[in-house]
Design an enzyme around this catalytic site. Structure first.
Site, PDB file in Angstrom:
ATOM      1  N   GLU A 165       0.885  -1.090  -0.077  1.00 30.75           N
ATOM      2  CA  GLU A 165      -0.256   0.046   0.165  1.00 30.75           C
ATOM      3  C   GLU A 165       0.807   1.108   0.046  1.00 30.75           C
ATOM      4  O   GLU A 165       0.480   2.160   0.843  1.00 30.75           O
ATOM      5  CB  GLU A 165      -0.958   0.013   1.428  1.00 30.75           C
ATOM      6  CG  GLU A 165      -1.841  -1.083   1.068  1.00 30.75           C
ATOM      7  CD  GLU A 165      -2.704  -1.417   2.382  1.00 30.75           C
ATOM      8  OE1 GLU A 165      -2.660  -0.543   3.258  1.00 30.75           O
ATOM      9  OE2 GLU A 165      -3.543  -2.189   2.522  1.00 30.75           O
ATOM     10  N   ASN A 206       2.071  -5.176  -3.345  1.00 29.89           N
ATOM     11  CA  ASN A 206       0.577  -5.487  -2.938  1.00 29.89           C
ATOM     12  C   ASN A 206       0.042  -4.100  -2.498  1.00 29.89           C
ATOM     13  O   ASN A 206       0.560  -3.361  -1.962  1.00 29.89           O
ATOM     14  CB  ASN A 206       0.682  -6.340  -1.705  1.00 29.89           C
ATOM     15  CG  ASN A 206      -0.744  -7.072  -1.532  1.00 29.89           C
ATOM     16  OD1 ASN A 206      -1.123  -7.616  -2.236  1.00 29.89           O
ATOM     17  ND2 ASN A 206      -1.203  -6.848  -0.228  1.00 29.89           N
ATOM     18  N   HIS A 243     -10.456  -5.766  -2.727  1.00 33.20           N
ATOM     19  CA  HIS A 243     -11.643  -5.661  -1.654  1.00 33.20           C
ATOM     20  C   HIS A 243     -12.908  -4.881  -2.260  1.00 33.20           C
ATOM     21  O   HIS A 243     -12.468  -3.603  -2.368  1.00 33.20           O
ATOM     22  CB  HIS A 243     -11.295  -5.100  -0.581  1.00 33.20           C
ATOM     23  CG  HIS A 243     -10.118  -5.654   0.357  1.00 33.20           C
ATOM     24  ND1 HIS A 243     -10.322  -6.914   1.165  1.00 33.20           N
ATOM     25  CD2 HIS A 243      -8.780  -5.468   0.494  1.00 33.20           C
ATOM     26  CE1 HIS A 243      -9.098  -6.999   1.784  1.00 33.20           C
ATOM     27  NE2 HIS A 243      -8.293  -6.380   1.386  1.00 33.20           N
ATOM     28  N   GLU A 272      -6.273 -10.730  -1.420  1.00 35.55           N
ATOM     29  CA  GLU A 272      -7.268 -10.245  -0.256  1.00 35.55           C
ATOM     30  C   GLU A 272      -8.543 -10.179  -0.804  1.00 35.55           C
ATOM     31  O   GLU A 272      -9.579  -9.588  -0.164  1.00 35.55           O
ATOM     32  CB  GLU A 272      -6.884  -9.023   0.489  1.00 35.55           C
ATOM     33  CG  GLU A 272      -5.400  -8.918   0.824  1.00 35.55           C
ATOM     34  CD  GLU A 272      -4.800  -7.977   1.790  1.00 35.55           C
ATOM     35  OE1 GLU A 272      -5.737  -7.060   2.134  1.00 35.55           O
ATOM     36  OE2 GLU A 272      -3.745  -7.457   1.793  1.00 35.55           O
ATOM     37  N   ASP A 274     -12.486  -9.990  -1.197  1.00 37.75           N
ATOM     38  CA  ASP A 274     -13.748 -10.220  -0.832  1.00 37.75           C
ATOM     39  C   ASP A 274     -14.642  -9.414  -1.371  1.00 37.75           C
ATOM     40  O   ASP A 274     -14.232  -8.324  -2.250  1.00 37.75           O
ATOM     41  CB  ASP A 274     -13.756  -9.777   0.949  1.00 37.75           C
ATOM     42  CG  ASP A 274     -13.042  -8.728   1.150  1.00 37.75           C
ATOM     43  OD1 ASP A 274     -12.889  -7.927   0.518  1.00 37.75           O
ATOM     44  OD2 ASP A 274     -12.561  -8.332   2.468  1.00 37.75           O
TER      45      ASP A 274
END
Ligand code: G2I
Length: 467
Positions: A165, A206, A243, A272, A274
């Site tokens: 990030e 990432n 996400h 990650e 979702d």
């Protein structure tokens, strides 16, 4: 090692198996069912196209039998949800704690699962001592952290999220942080240190909100990765956190984004995943994400960020594949079906050479030995006030059973730590001897070690001696 391809198993056959036939009054009735070789778990179906299917795991849930039952049945890769972060692994400076991370890693290894390491350098979840640091001291502390943690797990990690990030949410620039203020090269310095510490792990950048190809943040990450590849910075993959919710929806150009990163010569991993929502809408989006990954040869793995909805950091959005009771949701079925529909078999070449840099500054070498002995070459990554050095030791035609490299540091420079070698002394002529696992080098083969220091790096040629 980490790049061993997942064994290939047969795809779902499109042919149908005749189960039974019966002659009914007035005609022939055939009962047919799909071939029995369709995989019935997420991990097995992903493995059929050479991919992994993983989940984030929390150490404190490893005593929950429902949770562990699903984990062991469905997944073949894990990511520690919080346990490998900087605050967890180095709560006090230079005091490393790996207890909770080890519980996850050991569980994964015992189950034959891969491990994604998350994460070595990040502006968030820094321990208090690091939050208050700036400048050279922080740069050295960050590199020391990367080196120590990656060294500790050397050989156990399939992929490291080296940096997490680092880009701003809008505008296409870097995120302001204490790490960014140590100099724009902090990211590549972290990657070089990670490569030196664990040459067998794939190294990922990432981030979230780099899914939509038209977003400035995506383009900024893409530009950095392109630059790293052009300059030989050791990067192997890009992790798209993915996400998805109403504010950051699954984009219709997601496949373009995956393909574009992959075209730079890196793997892409969905790290990650979702998707907030429910029912068929959510299920369709999960299927779309999986189909996009399977359409890209270098999209080699998918990780969901938790097992049951109640395990999620966004539990109220019910974004996962299992409900709070551990039952499979519609999203699970569409994910499995998409995986079983197959895809391009990924090709994942081993990581690029750890120490290759097109503009090494400075470098030194000894002449090659005539049939015996050893040689050493090195590259230095320097910044104001400090440096890391990567040293390659190559055996001559007889091979070696032990080696020692001596490098001379300029006045004012000092070694602060070394990896994959034991140093004697820290200033002047510093000797680095092999450690237990890298003393033997076959004829013509090489091993690598590294060290970090204050001041400026070595400038004289190293000497290499067998022992
Ligand atoms: O925020 C979602 C993810 C975004 N990408 C990086 C991931 O590392 C991040 O994971 C989340 C975890 O899922 C949360 O569990 O990172 C959060 C922190 O940034 C995690 O939350 C933290 C809470 O903030 C702490 O209060 C809590 O002690 O979880 C900790 C352990 O439960």
């Amino acid at each position: 090692m980490s790049d061993r391809p997942v064994p290939r198993r047969p795809r779902l056959r499109t042919t149908l198996t005749l189960l039974a036939a019966s002659v009914a009054a007035g005609g022939l009735t055939l009962f047919v069912a799909p071939s029995a070789d369709a995989a019935t778990t997420l991990g097995a179906s992903a493995a059929a196209s050479g991919r992994y299917f993983g989940t984030a795991v929390a150490a404190n849930k490893l005593s929950d039998s429902t949770y562990v039952g699903i984990l062991n049945r469905e997944f073949n890769s894990v990511t520690a949800e919080n346990e490998m972060k900087i605050d967890a692994t180095e709560p006090q400076q230079n005091q490393f704690t790996f207890g909770n991370a080890d519980r996850i890693v050991n569980h994964a290894i015992a189950q034959g699962m891969k491990v994604r390491g998350h994460t070595l350098a990040w502006h968030s979840q820094q321990p208090g001592w690091m939050q208050g640091m700036e400048g050279t001291a922080l740069r050295q502390a960050m590199l020391n952290h990367v080196t120590r943690v990656a060294t500790n797990y050397r050989g156990k990690i399939d992929t490291w999220d080296v940096v997490n990030e680092a880009f701003a949410d809008s505008g296409g620039g870097r995120r302001d942080s204490n790490l960014q203020r140590t100099g724009n090269d902090w990211i590549e310095a972290a990657f070089r240190a990670a490569r030196a510490a664990d040459p067998g792990a794939k190294l990922c950048y990432n981030d979230y909100n780099i899914d939509n190809w038209t977003w400035a943040k995506t383009q900024a990450a893409y530009t950095m990765v392109r630059d790293f590849k052009a300059r030989g910075v050791p990067i192997d993959c890009v992790g798209l956190q993915s996400h998805f919710n109403s504010g950051s929806p699954y984009p219709s150009n997601y496949r373009t984004t995956l393909q574009s990163f992959a075209a730079l010569g890196v793997d892409v991993q969905i790290t990650e995943l979702d998707i907030e929502g429910s029912g068929q809408t959510q299920a369709t989006t999960y299927g779309n994400v999986v189909r996009d990954c399977l359409a890209v040869a270098r999209c080699n793995g998918i990780t969901v960020w938790g097992i049951r909805d109640t395990d999620s950091w966004r539990a109220s959005g019910t974004p996962l594949l299992f409900d709070g009771n551990g039952n499979k949701k519609a999203a699970y079925t569409s994910t499995l079906d998409a995986l079983n529909a197959g895809g391009t078999n990924p090709t994942t070449p081993p990581p690029t050479s750890p120490t290759v840099s097109p503009t090494p500054s400075p470098t030194g070498t000894t002449p090659p030995p005539s049939g015996a002995g050893c040689t050493a070459t090195y590259t230095v990554n320097a910044w104001t006030g400090g440096f890391t050095a990567s040293v390659k030791v190559t055996a001559g035609g007889s091979g070696v059973n032990g080696w020692a490299v001596t490098l001379t540091l300029p006045a004012g420079a000092a070694v602060t730590n070394a990896w994959n070698a034991q140093n004697s002394g820290t200033t002047g002529a510093v000797r680095f001897a092999n450690v237990s696992y890298n003393g033997q080098i076959a004829a013509g083969s090489s091993t690598e070690f590294g060290f970090q220091g204050t001041g400026s790096g070595p400038t004289a040629s190293p000497t290499c001696a067998t022992s």
